[in-house]
Write an enzyme that holds these catalytic residues in place. Structure first.
Site, short mmCIF file in Angstrom:
data_model
loop_
_atom_site.label_atom_id
_atom_site.label_comp_id
_atom_site.label_asym_id
_atom_site.label_seq_id
_atom_site.Cartn_x
_atom_site.Cartn_y
_atom_site.Cartn_z
CD GLN A 101 46.63 49.10 32.92
OE1 GLN A 101 46.88 50.05 33.63
NE2 GLN A 101 47.47 48.10 32.76
CG LEU A 195 45.21 58.23 35.69
CD1 LEU A 195 44.83 57.93 34.26
CD2 LEU A 195 44.03 58.82 36.44
CG ASN A 227 45.87 51.94 41.86
OD1 ASN A 227 46.73 52.52 41.21
ND2 ASN A 227 46.07 51.52 43.08
CB CYS A 228 43.37 53.66 36.02
SG CYS A 228 42.10 54.79 36.52
CB VAL A 229 46.88 49.27 37.76
CG1 VAL A 229 47.69 50.54 37.89
CG2 VAL A 229 46.29 48.86 39.09
#
Lengths: 414, 352, 76
Positions: A101, A195, A227-229
């Site tokens: 992501q 995360l 954020n790891c989106v």
């Protein structure tokens, strides 16, 4: 209690003997800065510092966050005093954390129009970590290293004169002109742990929200992305530092509206918690005696429910609301765009369909860890063509459908 | 001007010059050259040659679209392998529902199966628009044949743009919204647009949402009847079955009223007692035996056998031909009120 | 019309030739019929056969009215 943002316009970045500002050029001692950053955290195994300039034939991959270089001068307290900002410069951190992501920034070609960071002078940090780190620690290393780099770069301005200064006094909601509509800003943050985190005043936003936060703190970088989106609609730290909704509201403040306050709210992981948060947020907006509200968002899917609960709550409380969202309407635009809906959501701003595909032209230089190119969200196994071009969904591009409304993209019915 | 584009034109039996309602069940056939409105089309657009005209009965296609479309593709496929046409043009169908369905189904099929660009034209309220707008381009037309020249003037430039794979937009190119979402860069950022929209709202000025919430206008299914043998049933029809002579003068199209008619003492409808007022289908069969639209004879039989508790004394009829949604809703509400007051528990609503 | 009657709490079975239209206008219990000009008729059959077919369709409609459903259902 006034905040002063002092801007130092930078027009170029070059590598040189020391890290300084020379006129409007940022000079970086590459080796020295790489070493400083590497020794700042023993979990870093290697670090590569590169530059990526507007128009370069450069693709930055696995982008984790983007940060505007800033530092506090005279007094350390956030939200008051002087803050120095290197205008036009961005620190771009790369790291293969969750592996799918992190996003893309193209400095030229068709992809460039879809990210704000094709127009910034980028200091790209490719950060490798020691084996055995958990993804959570990995994320923390990348986040903190990026922030350190941003601060170090901004400190080159310490004894310089800024190009311009913006002054932001505190707002007293009780003292606004009665003739103007009282507007609250509802600022949704992805805050789900694992995360999907955002940090407010250095605290993980899983706790402590919803709350009201002074606009001066927000302007001074109170919110840090962890954020790891999906790249398209995660709000990077740079976006938070320069929140366009807040800027637009301040531009109109005391002219056509009065900004009476900002309510930060979360996007929790259970329906009960979502309902509770929405209700508390509506109550906070009511304490501000707002006549109307504007709402930004982060992420998609279950945050759609948070947004719809908030809109319904505000509208039922008699507070007309305009809300920003992106859409996931399928590559052909034929699918249902949002996971949730409410009839009260009659004033939506759509910042684009993140599923729409784009053919990115082949670019000469690739920065960042590139082994997992085809695993980025929004890419496909066959994304990478033989000639180096890539077909991806906008989803893969950093900030492409930013739900703070940064971009000029919109989605409409055809 | 020399011929630049060759097209196939599709028309129903009426516009294709085969006949009226009595020919509505005619199977499709392919004629060479232009027919009916195709003549006008070629005159208005000299760069176009109508290579062939496909003519079909609109009931034939609308009643069993799958089989009819197979048949039509069978006719067109050989045609499209050699000397392939550039475009298929269907209609315009104006406000004719069955013709619209046929045009929509043909356009969708040739695009998907033969990879041939296609365009049709309809009035926005044509029920076929909702069914096919996502799958084909439907140029905006008026509701009747008076608008033929304008319809062709909308359909053809749009169709040629599709042939040339140029970008099209609903307003600029005169087609009905397809219900798809598409990205576009605009002048102002999302944040600026949001503040502008909010100020408009606060000042009571008009504003347009950029994402209308999806509307699911669905009625919650009513609970089932436990035992029809104990229940009171009413018959309602949009098929236009009225007492002979059409005493309420219900319009053949776009009905402005519904009628309430007694069934007392009637065991079946007959050509002597009832007829259809509906102008949208061939009335021959309904007039011969109105039970074919409102099956009173079968209902009475089942009532006598105890499968139906009792049949409500009145039935309610209107004409569903090109009737506006607003009127249909109004009639539905009025009929529902009467049915509730009269203790009716279940309804069979028949449509043609 | 079908939706408005259903909304009053009375179950409606919509017997019609063009099922997609019924699905579009919001019919819940749908029984497909024979043809547009003669939904309950088969003019090419003998009168007795036609009547039997018509009766079958009405029986199907009665069955639909007695069947619990949660969403739009076509009773083939």
């Amino acid at each position: 209690m006034t905040l002063k943002l002092a801007y130092f316009e930078i027009n170029d970045i070059v590598f040189g003997q020391e890290t300084i500002i020379d006129g409007s050029t940022l000079v970086i001692n590459r080796e020295s800065l790489e070493n400083t950053l590497k020794t700042s955290d023993k979990r870093i195994s290697a670090i590569g510092l590169h530059t990526a300039m507007p128009g370069d034939s450069t693709r930055i991959l696995c982008v984790k966050d983007v940060i505007e270089p800033r530092c506090k001068i005279k007094g350390t307290e956030l939200g008051v005093g002087n803050t120095h900002i290197l205008k036009n410069v961005a620190v771009v951190t790369c790291g293969k954390i969750v592996g799918f992501q992190e996003g893309i920034i193209d400095m030229s070609g068709p992809g460039a129009a879809h990210t704000p960071f094709s127009a910034t002078l980028n200091v790209v940090l490719d950060i490798q970590v020691v084996p055995g780190l958990s993804p959570h620690e990995h994320e923390e290393v990348v986040r903190l290293t990026g922030l350190t780099a941003a601060t170090l770069l901004a400190q080159t301005s310490t004894n310089k004169n800024p190009t311009r200064v913006e002054t932001y006094p505190p707002i007293d909601p009780a003292a606004v002109p009665s003739s103007l509509p009282r507007i609250a800003y509802v600022y949704m943050l992805l805050s789900q742990g694992l995360l999907h985190d955002t940090y407010v005043l250095e605290e993980n936003a899983k706790q402590g929200l919803p709350r009201i936060l002074e606009h001066t703190l927000l302007l001074d970088g109170a919110i840090i992305s962890g954020n790891c989106v999906s790249a398209c609609d995660k709000n990077t730290t740079y976006h938070h530092q320069n929140n366009p909704v807040l800027r637009e509201l301040l531009r109109e403040h005391h002219k056509r509206l009065s900004l009476v306050g900002v309510v930060l709210t979360n996007e929790p992981i259970s329906l009960d918690a979502k309902k509770k948060s929405a209700q508390q947020s509506v109550e906070l907006v009511q304490t501000l005696k707002a006549d109307g509200a504007i709402m930004s968002k982060e992420g998609f899917g279950n945050p759609d429910t948070d947004q719809m609960l908030l809109i319904r709550g505000l509208e039922e409380a008699g507070i007309p609301t305009v809300a920003l969202t992106d859409e996931f309407a399928g590559a052909n635009g034929c699918s249902q765009s949002l996971a949730d809906s409410t009839p009260q959501a009659i004033a939506m701003v759509s910042v684009g369909n993140a599923n729409e595909r784009i053919l990115l032209s082949p670019l000469e230089q690739l920065l960042g860890p590139i082994s997992d190119l085809t695993k980025l969200a929004g890419a496909y196994p066959h994304s990478l063509h033989d000639d180096g071009s890539m077909e991806v969904e906008l989803q893969a591009i950093i900030g492409a459908t930013n739900e703070l409304g940064w971009q000029t993209l919109r989605c409409r019915e055809v | 001007m020399s011929i630049q584009y060759r097209i196939i034109h599709c028309l129903n039996q009426f516009f294709g010059g085969i006949g009226g309602e009595e020919q509505a069940s005619t199977p499709p056939s392919l004629f060479s050259g232009a027919r009916g409105p195709g003549m006008l089309l070629q005159k208005e657009f000299p760069q176009i040659e109508i290579a062939a005209t496909l003519v079909f009965g609109d009931n034939y296609v609308a009643e069993n679209p799958e089989a009819a479309i197979r048949e039509i593709l069978g006719l067109l496929t050989p045609y499209c392998t050699e000397n392939r046409p550039d475009l298929l043009v269907a209609g315009p169908a104006f406000n004719a529902g069955r013709y619209g369905i046929a045009c929509g189904a043909i356009c969708q099929a040739v695009q998907e199966e033969l990879d041939l660009p296609a365009v049709t034209g309809m009035y926005p309220n044509n029920p076929a628009v909702e069914l096919y707008r996502l799958h084909t381009f439907i140029a905006r037309t008026s509701d009747n044949v008076m608008g033929m020249a304008d319809a062709i003037g909308n359909m053809i430039p749009l169709g040629l743009k599709l042939v040339r794979e140029e970008e099209v937009w609903p307003e600029k190119d005169g087609y009905l919204l397809q219900g798809k979402r598409k990205n576009i860069f605009v002048r102002e950022t999302g944040a600026k647009r949001a503040v502008t929209m909010l100020l408009a709202r606060m000042n009571g000025e008009p504003f347009t949402t950029e994402y209308p919430m999806p509307v699911f206008d669905r009625a919650e299914p009513a609970p089932p009847i436990k035992d029809m043998g104990q229940a009171r049933l009413a018959l309602v029809t949009s098929g236009g079955i009225v007492p002979k002579g059409n005493p309420d003068r219900i319009e053949a199209a776009n009905a402005q009223r519904f009628g309430t008619y007694s069934l007392k003492g009637l065991q079946a409808l007959s050509a002597q007692t009832h007829q259809t007022a509906h102008g949208g289908y061939d009335p021959t069969y309904a007039n011969q035996d109105p039970n074919r639209v409102l099956p009173l004879d079968a209902v009475r039989e089942l009532e006598a056998e105890g499968a139906i508790g009792s049949l409500h004394e009145y039935y309610y009829a209107t004409v569903g031909n090109a009737t506006s949604v607003e009127n249909a809703r109004k009639y539905g509400q009025q009929i529902a009120k009467i049915l509730v007051a009269d203790g009716v528990q279940a309804v069979i609503l028949t449509s043609t | 019309m079908v939706k408005e009657i259903e909304r009053s709490g009375i179950p409606v079975v919509h017997a019609c030739s063009i099922v997609p239209i019924s699905l579009t206008v919001g019919g819940n219990r749908i029984v497909p019929t024979i043809a547009i000009p003669h939904p309950f008729g088969r003019p090419d059959k003998s009168i007795a056969e036609e009547k039997a077919l018509r009766r079958q369709l009405v029986e199907k409609a009665l069955h639909a009215l007695q069947t619990p459903i949660e969403k739009q259902t076509v009773f083939e």
